[in-house]
Design an enzyme around this catalytic site. Structure first.
Site, PDB file in Angstrom:
ATOM      1  CD  GLU A 263       0.729   0.572   3.072  1.00  0.00           C
ATOM      2  OE1 GLU A 263       0.556   1.795   2.893  1.00  0.00           O
ATOM      3  OE2 GLU A 263       1.718   0.098   3.644  1.00  0.00           O
TER       4      GLU A 263
ATOM      5  CD  GLU B  92       7.567   1.226  -0.091  1.00  0.00           C
ATOM      6  OE1 GLU B  92       8.340   0.483  -0.754  1.00  0.00           O
ATOM      7  OE2 GLU B  92       7.901   2.350   0.313  1.00  0.00           O
TER       8      GLU B  92
END
Length: 352
Positions: free
Chosen positions: A170, A312
């Site tokens: 994300e 991430e």
């Protein structure tokens, strides 16, 4: 209406899988978590010869207008800047995906920026930023369902290309705020235990963040329905990832869970259909305080503990080679019979 047909994993192969792992040339249970991983993947795939095919990490980005309340020390433009960076193979996830030969997709679920159509970023934008949930809903129920469906379609498309293992990352400045509320509401944990420093708040900043989030819950919580909670306090990237997880489980894919934000999406998916958890391996335990509470609530057993808090999907990427090792063990490690070595299984205790 959201309806994912996720079956609980129940297979008559369990004893055969256990026998195969236990009778490798090693003391019984001596490969610990590797044995548990291999057992779980074999059960998901309903086979004695599991395989990992075309691993994929889907990084989903969105902005969050709760940042108007000073809950993050970082400027919001970092969201779109990092999305472009990721799409060009940059950032921690770009490096690790390349290192471990994992396909990477970057998805815009709600970034407050118009990306050039020439980029490789997938457009799944529902709107430009989740709403300021201190003043109203982050999303309408319709918008939330649209995000869930977008995530499901992205995973279904990946699956059609031969992928059977997926992880999510994300990007969204301020997204530890919705994740903290989702943890509190889905797991029924006092909010104060769920709120942390995020991307670098000091003690006073954490106190302010808690006050904002607590007020938002007091003023706006109107339903305990799983999708209503996600609509009210979630984020567009979190809802999109929730849909991706639910579809992955429906398609019997292995899901490698990541950190605090991604696990908030898993909490939402679990609240919608609790069978999703059977398809999940937890890659690591994040340094963001609330993550351990999430893992405990879901009865997880993370592979790694590296003090990560980048997000991430980096934790999932780092764990992937270990999962590969577990699959190599069950498929390729010699058995006592093959090596003509005395079987020692009666002298140990299985971890399975």
């Amino acid at each position: 209406m959201i309806n994912f047909k996720i079956n609980p994993i129940c297979t008559d192969l369990d004893n055969k899988i256990k026998y195969k792992i236990d009778h490798k040339t090693k003391p019984l249970g001596s490969l610990g978590k590797l044995e548990k991983i291999a057992f779980q993947v074999a059960r998901i795939q309903k086979t004695l010869q599991p395989k990992l095919s075309k691993p994929h990490i889907v990084v989903v980005g969105s902005d969050h207008n709760i940042c108007e309340e000073g809950v993050s020390p970082c400027p919001q433009e970092i969201t779109w800047q990092q999305m472009i960076n990721f799409s060009q193979g940059g950032g921690g996830i770009g490096l690790l995906a390349k290192q471990y030969n994992i396909e990477l997709s970057i998805v815009d679920a709600g970034v407050d920026y118009d990306f050039n159509e020439s980029t490789s970023i997938i457009n799944a934008k529902v709107k430009k930023g989740s709403g300021n949930f201190l003043k109203g809903s982050a999303m309408t129920r319709k918008e939330c369902i649209q995000a869930i469906e977008n995530g499901a379609k992205i995973v279904a498309d990946i699956h059609k290309k031969g992928c059977n293992v997926v992880a999510f990352g994300e990007m969204g400045i301020g997204n530890t705020s919705p994740a903290s509320i989702l943890l509190s509401l889905y797991a029924d944990i006092p909010l104060k235990e769920c709120v942390g420093a995020g991307s670098g708040l000091n003690t006073d900043g954490i106190k302010h963040k808690f006050k904002v989030l607590n007020t938002a819950i007091e003023n706006n919580l109107s339903s305990n329905d799983a999708i209503d909670i996600l609509s009210q306090f979630g984020g567009l990237e979190i809802a999109t990832i929730t849909g991706g997880m639910l579809k992955a489980a429906e398609l019997n894919m292995l899901i490698i869970n990541d950190g605090f934000i991604i696990t908030s999406a898993l909490l939402a998916a679990h609240a919608i259909n609790n069978n999703v958890i059977d398809y999940v391996i937890h890659s690591h335990e994040s340094k963001e305080g609330g993550h351990s509470l999430m893992i405990n609530f879901l009865k997880g057993n993370p592979i790694l503990d590296l003090d990560l808090r980048l997000g991430e999907g980096t934790g999932a990427a780092l764990a992937y080679p270990i999962i590969e090792g577990a699959i190599a063990m069950i498929n390729d490690m010699t058995s006592f019979e093959e090596a003509d070595i005395t079987d020692t299984t009666e002298h140990g205790e299985s971890v399975l």
